[in-house]
Write a protein that holds these residues in place. Structure first.
Motif, PDB file in Angstrom:
ATOM      1  N   MET A   1     -15.327 -15.235 -22.827  1.00 13.56           N
ATOM      2  CA  MET A   1     -15.511 -14.482 -21.588  1.00 13.56           C
ATOM      3  C   MET A   1     -14.276 -13.644 -21.295  1.00 13.56           C
ATOM      4  N   GLU A   2     -14.498 -12.421 -20.861  1.00  9.80           N
ATOM      5  CA  GLU A   2     -13.378 -11.533 -20.548  1.00  9.80           C
ATOM      6  C   GLU A   2     -12.748 -11.908 -19.213  1.00  9.80           C
ATOM      7  N   ASP A   3     -11.443 -11.691 -19.097  1.00  7.81           N
ATOM      8  CA  ASP A   3     -10.782 -11.927 -17.810  1.00  7.81           C
ATOM      9  C   ASP A   3     -11.384 -11.010 -16.756  1.00  7.81           C
ATOM     10  N   PRO A   4     -11.534 -11.514 -15.555  1.00  2.00           N
ATOM     11  CA  PRO A   4     -11.979 -10.599 -14.493  1.00  2.00           C
ATOM     12  C   PRO A   4     -10.923  -9.514 -14.277  1.00  2.00           C
ATOM     13  N   LYS A   5     -11.366  -8.370 -13.788  1.00  2.00           N
ATOM     14  CA  LYS A   5     -10.464  -7.250 -13.542  1.00  2.00           C
ATOM     15  C   LYS A   5      -9.409  -7.652 -12.510  1.00  2.00           C
ATOM     16  N   PRO A   6      -8.106  -7.452 -12.843  1.00  2.62           N
ATOM     17  CA  PRO A   6      -7.081  -7.850 -11.874  1.00  2.62           C
ATOM     18  C   PRO A   6      -7.162  -6.992 -10.602  1.00  2.62           C
ATOM     19  N   VAL A   7      -7.015  -7.627  -9.466  1.00  2.00           N
ATOM     20  CA  VAL A   7      -7.020  -6.918  -8.179  1.00  2.00           C
ATOM     21  C   VAL A   7      -5.752  -7.274  -7.401  1.00  2.00           C
ATOM     22  N   VAL A   8      -5.470  -6.446  -6.414  1.00  2.00           N
ATOM     23  CA  VAL A   8      -4.261  -6.641  -5.600  1.00  2.00           C
ATOM     24  C   VAL A   8      -4.337  -7.977  -4.865  1.00  2.00           C
ATOM     25  N   ALA A   9      -3.320  -8.804  -5.056  1.00  2.00           N
ATOM     26  CA  ALA A   9      -3.208 -10.114  -4.414  1.00  2.00           C
ATOM     27  C   ALA A   9      -1.749 -10.540  -4.482  1.00  2.00           C
ATOM     28  N   GLU A  10      -1.460 -11.643  -3.828  1.00  2.00           N
ATOM     29  CA  GLU A  10      -0.127 -12.234  -3.865  1.00  2.00           C
ATOM     30  C   GLU A  10       0.398 -12.313  -5.299  1.00  2.00           C
ATOM     31  N   ASN A  11       1.642 -11.917  -5.523  1.00  2.00           N
ATOM     32  CA  ASN A  11       2.318 -12.049  -6.812  1.00  2.00           C
ATOM     33  C   ASN A  11       1.723 -11.186  -7.934  1.00  2.00           C
ATOM     34  N   MET A  12       0.988 -10.139  -7.562  1.00  2.00           N
ATOM     35  CA  MET A  12       0.545  -9.155  -8.545  1.00  2.00           C
ATOM     36  C   MET A  12       1.477  -7.945  -8.445  1.00  2.00           C
ATOM     37  N   VAL A  13       1.711  -7.304  -9.607  1.00  2.00           N
ATOM     38  CA  VAL A  13       2.494  -6.072  -9.609  1.00  2.00           C
ATOM     39  C   VAL A  13       1.516  -4.900  -9.524  1.00  2.00           C
ATOM     40  N   VAL A  14       1.708  -4.078  -8.506  1.00  2.34           N
ATOM     41  CA  VAL A  14       0.777  -2.996  -8.202  1.00  2.34           C
ATOM     42  C   VAL A  14       1.476  -1.660  -8.416  1.00  2.34           C
ATOM     43  N   SER A  15       0.813  -0.747  -9.134  1.00  2.56           N
ATOM     44  CA  SER A  15       1.283   0.639  -9.226  1.00  2.56           C
ATOM     45  C   SER A  15       0.264   1.509  -8.514  1.00  2.56           C
ATOM     46  N   MET A  16       0.742   2.404  -7.669  1.00  2.00           N
ATOM     47  CA  MET A  16      -0.200   3.247  -6.931  1.00  2.00           C
ATOM     48  C   MET A  16       0.409   4.600  -6.600  1.00  2.00           C
ATOM     49  N   HIS A  17      -0.489   5.572  -6.521  1.00  4.92           N
ATOM     50  CA  HIS A  17      -0.092   6.858  -5.955  1.00  4.92           C
ATOM     51  C   HIS A  17      -0.462   6.862  -4.490  1.00  4.92           C
ATOM     52  N   TYR A  18       0.348   7.520  -3.697  1.00  2.00           N
ATOM     53  CA  TYR A  18       0.041   7.565  -2.262  1.00  2.00           C
ATOM     54  C   TYR A  18       0.522   8.876  -1.668  1.00  2.00           C
ATOM     55  N   VAL A  19      -0.179   9.283  -0.610  1.00  2.00           N
ATOM     56  CA  VAL A  19       0.293  10.372   0.243  1.00  2.00           C
ATOM     57  C   VAL A  19       0.329   9.800   1.650  1.00  2.00           C
ATOM     58  N   LEU A  20       1.432  10.011   2.337  1.00  2.00           N
ATOM     59  CA  LEU A  20       1.588   9.525   3.710  1.00  2.00           C
ATOM     60  C   LEU A  20       1.654  10.717   4.657  1.00  2.00           C
ATOM     61  N   ARG A  21       0.724  10.733   5.616  1.00  2.00           N
ATOM     62  CA  ARG A  21       0.727  11.800   6.629  1.00  2.00           C
ATOM     63  C   ARG A  21       0.852  11.178   8.015  1.00  2.00           C
ATOM     64  N   ASN A  22       1.377  11.962   8.960  1.00  2.00           N
ATOM     65  CA  ASN A  22       1.357  11.506  10.360  1.00  2.00           C
ATOM     66  C   ASN A  22       0.064  11.986  11.019  1.00  2.00           C
ATOM     67  N   SER A  23      -0.078  11.733  12.306  1.00  2.00           N
ATOM     68  CA  SER A  23      -1.323  12.097  12.990  1.00  2.00           C
ATOM     69  C   SER A  23      -1.525  13.606  13.053  1.00  2.00           C
ATOM     70  N   ALA A  24      -0.451  14.376  12.923  1.00  2.00           N
ATOM     71  CA  ALA A  24      -0.560  15.837  12.911  1.00  2.00           C
ATOM     72  C   ALA A  24      -0.856  16.355  11.497  1.00  2.00           C
ATOM     73  N   GLU A  25      -1.144  15.439  10.567  1.00  2.00           N
ATOM     74  CA  GLU A  25      -1.485  15.747   9.179  1.00  2.00           C
ATOM     75  C   GLU A  25      -0.352  16.366   8.376  1.00  2.00           C
ATOM     76  N   GLN A  26       0.870  16.214   8.859  1.00  2.00           N
ATOM     77  CA  GLN A  26       2.022  16.634   8.066  1.00  2.00           C
ATOM     78  C   GLN A  26       2.310  15.557   7.025  1.00  2.00           C
ATOM     79  N   VAL A  27       2.599  15.995   5.784  1.00  2.00           N
ATOM     80  CA  VAL A  27       2.953  15.041   4.730  1.00  2.00           C
ATOM     81  C   VAL A  27       4.385  14.562   4.973  1.00  2.00           C
ATOM     82  N   LEU A  28       4.549  13.245   5.141  1.00  2.00           N
ATOM     83  CA  LEU A  28       5.870  12.663   5.388  1.00  2.00           C
ATOM     84  C   LEU A  28       6.499  12.173   4.094  1.00  2.00           C
ATOM     85  N   ASP A  29       5.648  11.756   3.165  1.00  2.00           N
ATOM     86  CA  ASP A  29       6.164  11.151   1.941  1.00  2.00           C
ATOM     87  C   ASP A  29       5.007  11.071   0.953  1.00  2.00           C
ATOM     88  N   GLN A  30       5.318  11.113  -0.352  1.00  2.00           N
ATOM     89  CA  GLN A  30       4.281  10.893  -1.352  1.00  2.00           C
ATOM     90  C   GLN A  30       4.928  10.509  -2.671  1.00  2.00           C
TER      91      GLN A  30
END
Ligand code: ZN
Length: 159
Positions: A1-30
């Motif tokens: 049986m194959e391992d289930p797909k790893p998902v975000v949980a305690e003690n997992m290493v997560v890589s992600m892309h993100y864009v952070l905007r404020n309420s005025a939709e200005q990009v603060l960080d990405q």
């Protein structure tokens, strides 16, 4: 049986892309296009209001997350301002409004503050986090989720 797909949980290493905007939709960080943010989940490395919402996501999944100030960088506190004598600052330091300065209290704790303005012989400093009071809007795309190594768990961060 194959391992289930790893998902975000305690003690997992997560890589992600993100864009952070404020309420005025200005990009603060990405994240940079070729360098996702990588962190060890459950170790306080990203703001709690975002971390909670990522639990259960796997590689390739996307989510928009809105985080209230209380779960991000706190409410703006108008009392968190203090006058500091200008001669406490190094003579060659430009004391321009908006400049970030690091202050140390008598116990040795470091605080980040922003210069608001000069008032006579004093500088008025604001000790609120620059994002205090902001509702944060994240658009997140999970790139990779994997189990942390023993060494990473030991260090409390991703390698
Ligand atoms: Zn390490």
């Amino acid at each position: 049986m194959e391992d289930p797909k790893p998902v975000v949980a305690e003690n997992m290493v997560v890589s992600m892309h993100y864009v952070l905007r404020n309420s005025a939709e200005q990009v603060l960080d990405q994240s940079a296009p070729d360098s996702p943010l990588t962190y060890l989940h459950g170790h306080g490395q990203i703001i709690p209001g975002l971390a909670t919402e990522l639990v259960g996501l796997g590689a390739g999944e996307e989510k928009s997350v809105i985080v209230a100030p209380a779960d991000a960088y706190g409410e703006f506190n108008p009392e968190a301002r203090q006058l500091i004598p200008s001669n406490m600052f190094p003579a060659d330091m430009p004391l321009t409004p908006g400049t970030s300065v690091q202050m140390q209290d008598q116990a040795g704790n470091l605080f980040q503050a922003q210069i608001v303005e000069a008032q006579g012989e004093n500088m008025l400093l604001d000790f609120n986090h620059p994002l205090a009071g902001e509702t944060l809007h994240f658009d997140v795309r999970i790139v990779d989720v994997r189990h942390a190594s023993a060494e990473e768990l030991d260090h409390g961060h991703a390698h």
